[in-house]
Motif scaffolding. Structure first.
Motif, PDB file in Angstrom:
ATOM      1  N   ARG A 138       0.893  -1.168   0.116  1.00 11.67           N
ATOM      2  CA  ARG A 138       0.032  -0.021  -0.053  1.00 11.67           C
ATOM      3  C   ARG A 138       0.947   1.358  -0.043  1.00 11.67           C
ATOM      4  O   ARG A 138       0.333   2.463  -0.177  1.00 11.67           O
ATOM      5  N   SER A 139       2.267   1.162  -0.195  1.00 15.31           N
ATOM      6  CA  SER A 139       2.997   2.209  -0.120  1.00 15.31           C
ATOM      7  C   SER A 139       3.204   2.772  -1.403  1.00 15.31           C
ATOM      8  O   SER A 139       3.433   4.053  -1.369  1.00 15.31           O
ATOM      9  N   VAL A 140       2.390   2.110  -2.618  1.00 17.96           N
ATOM     10  CA  VAL A 140       2.451   2.671  -3.605  1.00 17.96           C
ATOM     11  C   VAL A 140       1.291   3.695  -3.759  1.00 17.96           C
ATOM     12  O   VAL A 140       0.151   3.209  -3.603  1.00 17.96           O
ATOM     13  N   PRO A 141       1.311   4.791  -4.216  1.00 17.57           N
ATOM     14  CA  PRO A 141       0.069   5.505  -4.061  1.00 17.57           C
ATOM     15  C   PRO A 141      -0.679   5.271  -5.340  1.00 17.57           C
ATOM     16  O   PRO A 141      -0.375   4.848  -6.399  1.00 17.57           O
ATOM     17  N   PRO A 142      -2.244   5.272  -4.719  1.00 20.14           N
ATOM     18  CA  PRO A 142      -3.427   4.775  -5.915  1.00 20.14           C
ATOM     19  C   PRO A 142      -3.074   5.865  -7.081  1.00 20.14           C
ATOM     20  O   PRO A 142      -3.575   5.300  -8.223  1.00 20.14           O
ATOM     21  N   THR A 143      -2.803   7.254  -6.986  1.00 19.37           N
ATOM     22  CA  THR A 143      -2.868   7.893  -7.957  1.00 19.37           C
ATOM     23  C   THR A 143      -1.762   7.596  -9.210  1.00 19.37           C
ATOM     24  O   THR A 143      -2.000   7.685 -10.307  1.00 19.37           O
ATOM     25  N   LEU A 144      -0.594   6.938  -8.630  1.00 20.22           N
ATOM     26  CA  LEU A 144       0.404   6.603  -9.494  1.00 20.22           C
ATOM     27  C   LEU A 144      -0.160   5.161 -10.137  1.00 20.22           C
ATOM     28  O   LEU A 144       0.238   5.047 -11.258  1.00 20.22           O
ATOM     29  N   TYR A 159       6.800  11.357  -4.733  1.00 21.48           N
ATOM     30  CA  TYR A 159       7.042  11.004  -3.315  1.00 21.48           C
ATOM     31  C   TYR A 159       5.822  10.259  -2.582  1.00 21.48           C
ATOM     32  O   TYR A 159       4.903  10.109  -2.966  1.00 21.48           O
ATOM     33  N   THR A 160       6.334   9.749  -1.564  1.00 20.11           N
ATOM     34  CA  THR A 160       5.282   8.622  -0.765  1.00 20.11           C
ATOM     35  C   THR A 160       5.781   8.460   0.464  1.00 20.11           C
ATOM     36  O   THR A 160       6.974   8.875   1.001  1.00 20.11           O
ATOM     37  N   ARG A 161       4.975   7.472   1.270  1.00 19.61           N
ATOM     38  CA  ARG A 161       5.623   7.094   2.475  1.00 19.61           C
ATOM     39  C   ARG A 161       5.467   5.750   2.445  1.00 19.61           C
ATOM     40  O   ARG A 161       4.532   5.004   2.339  1.00 19.61           O
ATOM     41  N   ILE A 162       6.831   5.145   2.720  1.00 19.22           N
ATOM     42  CA  ILE A 162       6.894   3.866   2.572  1.00 19.22           C
ATOM     43  C   ILE A 162       6.692   3.179   4.021  1.00 19.22           C
ATOM     44  O   ILE A 162       7.493   3.414   4.842  1.00 19.22           O
ATOM     45  N   ILE A 175      10.891   7.849  -2.469  1.00 21.51           N
ATOM     46  CA  ILE A 175      10.561   8.119  -3.733  1.00 21.51           C
ATOM     47  C   ILE A 175      10.019   6.795  -4.451  1.00 21.51           C
ATOM     48  O   ILE A 175      10.582   5.620  -4.258  1.00 21.51           O
ATOM     49  N   VAL A 176       8.870   6.670  -5.219  1.00 13.54           N
ATOM     50  CA  VAL A 176       8.680   5.619  -5.850  1.00 13.54           C
ATOM     51  C   VAL A 176       8.526   5.857  -7.433  1.00 13.54           C
ATOM     52  O   VAL A 176       8.081   6.936  -7.995  1.00 13.54           O
ATOM     53  N   ILE A 177       9.195   5.019  -8.027  1.00 11.46           N
ATOM     54  CA  ILE A 177       9.316   5.252  -9.701  1.00 11.46           C
ATOM     55  C   ILE A 177       8.507   4.088 -10.328  1.00 11.46           C
ATOM     56  O   ILE A 177       8.737   3.152 -10.046  1.00 11.46           O
ATOM     57  N   GLY A 178       7.674   4.481 -11.171  1.00  9.18           N
ATOM     58  CA  GLY A 178       6.696   3.565 -11.705  1.00  9.18           C
ATOM     59  C   GLY A 178       7.192   3.454 -13.319  1.00  9.18           C
ATOM     60  O   GLY A 178       7.408   4.370 -13.650  1.00  9.18           O
ATOM     61  N   ALA A 179       7.016   2.207 -13.913  1.00 10.44           N
ATOM     62  CA  ALA A 179       7.465   1.969 -15.255  1.00 10.44           C
ATOM     63  C   ALA A 179       6.730   0.665 -15.637  1.00 10.44           C
ATOM     64  O   ALA A 179       6.215  -0.144 -14.874  1.00 10.44           O
ATOM     65  N   GLN A 180       6.976   0.116 -16.955  1.00  8.24           N
ATOM     66  CA  GLN A 180       6.317  -0.954 -17.490  1.00  8.24           C
ATOM     67  C   GLN A 180       7.451  -1.875 -18.218  1.00  8.24           C
ATOM     68  O   GLN A 180       8.383  -1.377 -18.991  1.00  8.24           O
ATOM     69  N   LEU A 193      10.694   1.373  -5.065  1.00  9.32           N
ATOM     70  CA  LEU A 193      10.308   2.289  -3.877  1.00  9.32           C
ATOM     71  C   LEU A 193      11.670   2.456  -3.409  1.00  9.32           C
ATOM     72  O   LEU A 193      12.314   1.480  -2.458  1.00  9.32           O
ATOM     73  N   PHE A 194      12.138   3.584  -3.189  1.00 12.12           N
ATOM     74  CA  PHE A 194      13.543   3.905  -2.481  1.00 12.12           C
ATOM     75  C   PHE A 194      13.241   4.736  -1.256  1.00 12.12           C
ATOM     76  O   PHE A 194      12.800   5.959  -1.436  1.00 12.12           O
ATOM     77  N   PRO A 195      13.676   4.209  -0.217  1.00  5.81           N
ATOM     78  CA  PRO A 195      13.347   4.910   1.019  1.00  5.81           C
ATOM     79  C   PRO A 195      14.423   6.300   1.283  1.00  5.81           C
ATOM     80  O   PRO A 195      15.737   6.234   0.637  1.00  5.81           O
TER      81      PRO A 195
END
Length: 538
Positions: A138-144, A159-162, A175-180, A193-195
């Motif tokens: 759940r640390s991955v934001p739904p908006t992302l 940015y997020t809260r891990i 920091i959360v970075i999303g890719a495919q 997810l990088f703390p």
């Protein structure tokens, strides 16, 4: 210490602090300096922390992007090398995801892999999700997640809260970075997810260092300002104490002169001023002594010739019936003027005794009401000649005080005579008496021309007259009120005047009921109740 003492001490502390704040320039300067320094240090510290924090975040974002890009490149290379070799997408997905997750464990970041992406699946909440052990997905934001519900979405970070579900680690900003990733005909979403706990710890260390440095700086500046202001204020305080001693009569007091700075110049100027004042005061004291000596000597020396002239005048006055009319009139005028001259001479002698400090009191209980009636009875014939009524208003209770009867009677006689001289024809002069437990008072109210603003202080000056052209029907010398004021002061009492143009005047004598007691109030008001300003205020 009892509870009452604690409460009393607590209630007095704010008053003491407020008194210190009002009276101490040094305290105010130090407090203002410390507050301004604290504000400046806080502002600079916040700016520095913001800049340092931005730099740390930017560096972390750059390193996270580089690391995520490296993992994606390695994954795509692995996919390209093994494309079609292992005979099934599920196997290739496991072979692809497990190494990434294992590397995330060793490198200190988290990975969440979801998919494949279809119109109805591809979210983390669906089945087929792999993630780093201990990581809360759940640390991955739904908006992302929403941005990666379409195929071929561009990589993005936020940015997020891990959070962690292993119970050992607490949540941390990150920091959360999303890719495919495309694996054969399927597309998978992968989140790195990088703390930022190290950056947070670094920023905390820097913050504590800035706070410690700021506190030390504020303390040093506060101590420095205290020392500087003390160096400046101390000579001023010495000058104040020296001035107080000079005002108390210790004219030999001087400030100590050290150095050559501005404060030394202040001390030199102050000492020069004190020396000048001392010389002037000594000259005035010498002149005053000469004047008092002259008045006393002249008064005494005039006694002998005045006695001789008085004897000759009495002889002429008794034989005036045998003279012709002009000579008889001259004998009467001579007798009248000699009477006035004797009164003036007596007043001058009394003034000289006051100036020399030789006046003493003969104190005993005196009824002020009876004294006032005696004075009114003596002045009634003079008042009747001018069609003026003398009226005494006294309470039912006795108004007694321990006073010198002769001196107080002289005060009342002077006040009544003065009121009779200045009252308008047909008016009433009211003598009012009252007393309480501590003081006794007597007022004399007339309805004459009154006193102009500023004349209530001049009226007690020697030989001062409100209207020099006005005739003195009582034969006054111009020293009566001055002597009366000295008599009142000798008793420890007050003699005060009130007056308004065309509203008349009122004089108030207030005496302590017991000899030596201090006066704090008067039983009678100074402003009469029938004054127009009093009526308007009511």
């Amino acid at each position: 210490m009892t509870l009452q003492q604690v409460v009393r001490t607590a209630s007095r502390t704010p008053k003491k602090l407020l008194t210190t704040w009002r009276r101490s320039i040094q305290t105010r300067v130090v407090v203002y300096t410390v507050l301004l320094t604290a504000a400046a240090v806080s502002l600079v510290g916040l700016i520095l922390l913001e800049q340092i924090g931005d730099e740390l975040v930017q560096d972390r974002v750059a390193s996270a992007k580089a690391e995520a890009s490296e993992e994606l490149s390695a994954a795509r290379s692995s996919i390209a090398e093994t494309s079609g070799a292992n005979g099934g997408t599920p196997l290739q997905r496991n072979d692809l995801g497990d190494p990434i997750i294992q590397r995330s464990l060793s490198r200190g970041y988290g990975v969440v892999m979801a998919g494949p992406v279809t119109s109805t699946s591809g979210r983390i909440s669906d089945d087929g999700v792999e993630w780093t052990p201990g990581l809360d997905v759940r640390s991955v934001p739904p908006t992302l997640e929403d941005r990666f519900q379409t195929i071929r979405a561009e990589p993005v970070w936020t940015y997020t809260r891990i959070s962690y579900d292993d119970g050992e680690r607490s949540s941390t900003p990150g920091i959360v970075i999303g890719a495919q990733l495309e694996l054969h005909d399927d597309t998978y979403n992968i989140y790195f997810l990088f703390p930022m706990d190290q950056e947070q710890e670094t920023l905390g260390v820097i913050t504590r260092g800035l706070l410690a440095a700021g506190a030390i700086l504020i303390l040093l500046i506060g101590v420095g300002s205290w020392i500087v202001t003390r160096h400046v204020v101390t000579p001023i305080r010495i000058a104040r104490r020296t001035a107080e001693r000079l005002a108390a009569g210790r004219l030999e007091e001087r400030m100590v002169v050290r150095g050559e700075d501005d404060l030394t110049g202040l001390a030199i100027s102050f000492n020069q001023m004190a020396s000048g004042l001392q010389n002037q005061i000594r000259q005035l004291e010498h002149l005053s002594r000469v004047q008092r000596r002259f008045s006393s000597d002249v008064s005494h020396e005039l006694r002998t010739p005045l006695t001789t002239v008085r004897m000759a005048s009495d002889v002429l006055h008794e034989a005036r019936d045998s003279f012709d009319a002009p000579t008889a009139r001259a004998a009467e005028l001579l007798q009248t003027e000699l009477d006035r001259f004797e009164t003036l001479l007596g007043d001058l002698l009394e003034i000289s005794r006051f100036d020399a400090g030789a006046a003493v009191l003969d104190v005993y209980d005196t009824d002020l009401t009876a004294l006032a009636h005696a004075v009114v009875e003596a002045y009634t014939p003079l008042a009747d000649k001018r069609d003026i009524e003398l009226k005494v208003v006294a309470p039912d209770h006795p108004c007694t005080a321990q006073v010198d009867h002769r001196r107080v009677e002289r005060i009342v006689r002077n006040l009544v005579a003065n009121a009779t001289d200045h009252a308008l024809v047909g008016q009433t002069v009211t003598i009012r008496i009252d007393s309480d437990e501590h003081a006794a008072a007597l007022t004399v109210r007339d309805h004459g021309v009154g006193l102009a603003p500023g004349e209530t202080a001049l009226v007690f000056n020697r030989f001062w007259r409100a209207d020099p052209a006005r005739d003195r029907s009582s034969g006054g010398t111009g020293l009566g009120l001055s002597i009366s004021l000295e008599d009142a002061h000798l008793h420890g009492g007050w003699l005060q005047a009130w007056g308004r143009p065309d509203q008349g005047a009122q004089f108030r004598l207030t005496l302590p009921r017991y000899a030596g007691a201090a006066l704090r109030h008067s039983p009678l008001p100074l402003v009469p109740a029938d004054a127009r300003d009093t009526l308007e205020a009511s």
